[in-house]
Design a protein around this motif. Structure first.
Motif, PDB file in Angstrom:
ATOM      1  N   ASN A   1       2.821   4.518  -0.922  1.00 33.02           N
ATOM      2  CA  ASN A   1       2.694   5.473  -2.022  1.00 33.02           C
ATOM      3  C   ASN A   1       1.368   5.401  -2.768  1.00 33.02           C
ATOM      4  O   ASN A   1       1.162   6.137  -3.712  1.00 33.02           O
ATOM      5  CB  ASN A   1       3.871   5.361  -2.997  1.00 33.02           C
ATOM      6  N   SER A   2       0.469   4.508  -2.379  1.00 32.26           N
ATOM      7  CA  SER A   2      -0.855   4.488  -2.983  1.00 32.26           C
ATOM      8  C   SER A   2      -1.716   5.517  -2.263  1.00 32.26           C
ATOM      9  O   SER A   2      -1.407   5.935  -1.147  1.00 32.26           O
ATOM     10  CB  SER A   2      -1.466   3.091  -2.900  1.00 32.26           C
ATOM     11  N   PRO A   3      -2.813   5.941  -2.875  1.00 32.02           N
ATOM     12  CA  PRO A   3      -3.678   6.925  -2.215  1.00 32.02           C
ATOM     13  C   PRO A   3      -4.210   6.378  -0.891  1.00 32.02           C
ATOM     14  O   PRO A   3      -4.527   5.200  -0.779  1.00 32.02           O
ATOM     15  CB  PRO A   3      -4.824   7.129  -3.207  1.00 32.02           C
ATOM     16  N   CYS A   4      -4.295   7.232   0.094  1.00 29.99           N
ATOM     17  CA  CYS A   4      -4.808   6.810   1.396  1.00 29.99           C
ATOM     18  C   CYS A   4      -6.293   6.478   1.274  1.00 29.99           C
ATOM     19  O   CYS A   4      -7.050   7.227   0.641  1.00 29.99           O
ATOM     20  CB  CYS A   4      -4.587   7.920   2.426  1.00 29.99           C
TER      21      CYS A   4
ATOM     22  N   SER B   1      -9.348   4.072   7.570  1.00 36.83           N
ATOM     23  CA  SER B   1      -8.281   3.352   6.869  1.00 36.83           C
ATOM     24  C   SER B   1      -8.018   2.004   7.518  1.00 36.83           C
ATOM     25  O   SER B   1      -7.720   1.021   6.824  1.00 36.83           O
ATOM     26  CB  SER B   1      -6.995   4.187   6.836  1.00 36.83           C
TER      27      SER B   1
ATOM     28  N   MET C   1       0.804  -1.194   0.000  1.00 38.43           N
ATOM     29  CA  MET C   1       0.000   0.000   0.000  1.00 38.43           C
ATOM     30  C   MET C   1       0.856   1.272   0.000  1.00 38.43           C
ATOM     31  O   MET C   1       0.337   2.340  -0.206  1.00 38.43           O
ATOM     32  CB  MET C   1      -0.921  -0.050   1.217  1.00 38.43           C
TER      33      MET C   1
ATOM     34  N   THR D   1      -8.238  -1.551   5.638  1.00 36.11           N
ATOM     35  CA  THR D   1      -7.070  -2.438   5.559  1.00 36.11           C
ATOM     36  C   THR D   1      -7.126  -3.560   6.596  1.00 36.11           C
ATOM     37  O   THR D   1      -6.139  -4.265   6.807  1.00 36.11           O
ATOM     38  CB  THR D   1      -5.764  -1.630   5.721  1.00 36.11           C
TER      39      THR D   1
ATOM     40  N   SER E   1      -0.830  10.378   0.014  1.00 36.04           N
ATOM     41  CA  SER E   1      -0.462   8.966  -0.052  1.00 36.04           C
ATOM     42  C   SER E   1      -0.673   8.337   1.328  1.00 36.04           C
ATOM     43  O   SER E   1      -0.646   9.025   2.354  1.00 36.04           O
ATOM     44  CB  SER E   1       0.990   8.797  -0.491  1.00 36.04           C
TER      45      SER E   1
ATOM     46  N   ASP F   1       1.364   6.538   2.951  1.00 34.67           N
ATOM     47  CA  ASP F   1       2.570   6.743   3.764  1.00 34.67           C
ATOM     48  C   ASP F   1       2.646   8.132   4.390  1.00 34.67           C
ATOM     49  O   ASP F   1       3.300   8.312   5.415  1.00 34.67           O
ATOM     50  CB  ASP F   1       3.830   6.514   2.922  1.00 34.67           C
TER      51      ASP F   1
END
Length: 127
Positions: free
Chosen positions: A3-6, A40, A1, A44, A13, A15
């Protein structure tokens, strides 16, 4: 996950947004930041984070997430207090998901308290 969009929809991102909260590197500074990180965590499937950020007076002994649910988006409708210097705050949001092919929408006004510098989810009122 990385650098992917939050998942929380902040436009940042993972991160640079909720990721550091979920892995314990940072703590959310506001009630809204905690709300976003909890969303989030649902997206996840991080049950330990959800339980750790739930106030002990209202936290369930266990939490089982619905298998197969796919979280589609979070929209913050309003915040009341819940800033970096407040002790209590409310966040009203809409969370969208899909389960067994059916779209679902959850609207809630959540109450948060800050104790010893940490925000906790206390309870929510469904709309």
């Amino acid at each position: 996950m990385p650098n992917s969009p939050c998942p929380c929809g902040s436009g940042r991102s993972f991160d640079d947004c909720c990721g550091p909260h979920l892995c314990g590197q940072t703590i959310p500074p506001t009630a809204e930041a905690l709300m976003r990180s909890r969303y989030s965590a649902f997206a996840t499937e991080q049950v330990d984070y959800l339980l750790a950020t739930w106030h002990p007076t209202t936290r369930p002994a266990t939490l089982t997430l619905e298998p197969g649910i796919r979280w589609l988006g979070l929209k913050i409708l309003s915040t009341e207090a819940g800033g970096a210097v407040d002790q209590e705050g409310w966040v009203t949001f809409v969370a969208r998901s899909k389960f067994q092919g059916r779209a679902q929408r959850l609207q809630e006004r959540s109450r948060f308290v800050r104790e010893h510098g940490r925000w906790f989810y206390v309870e929510g009122e469904l709309s």
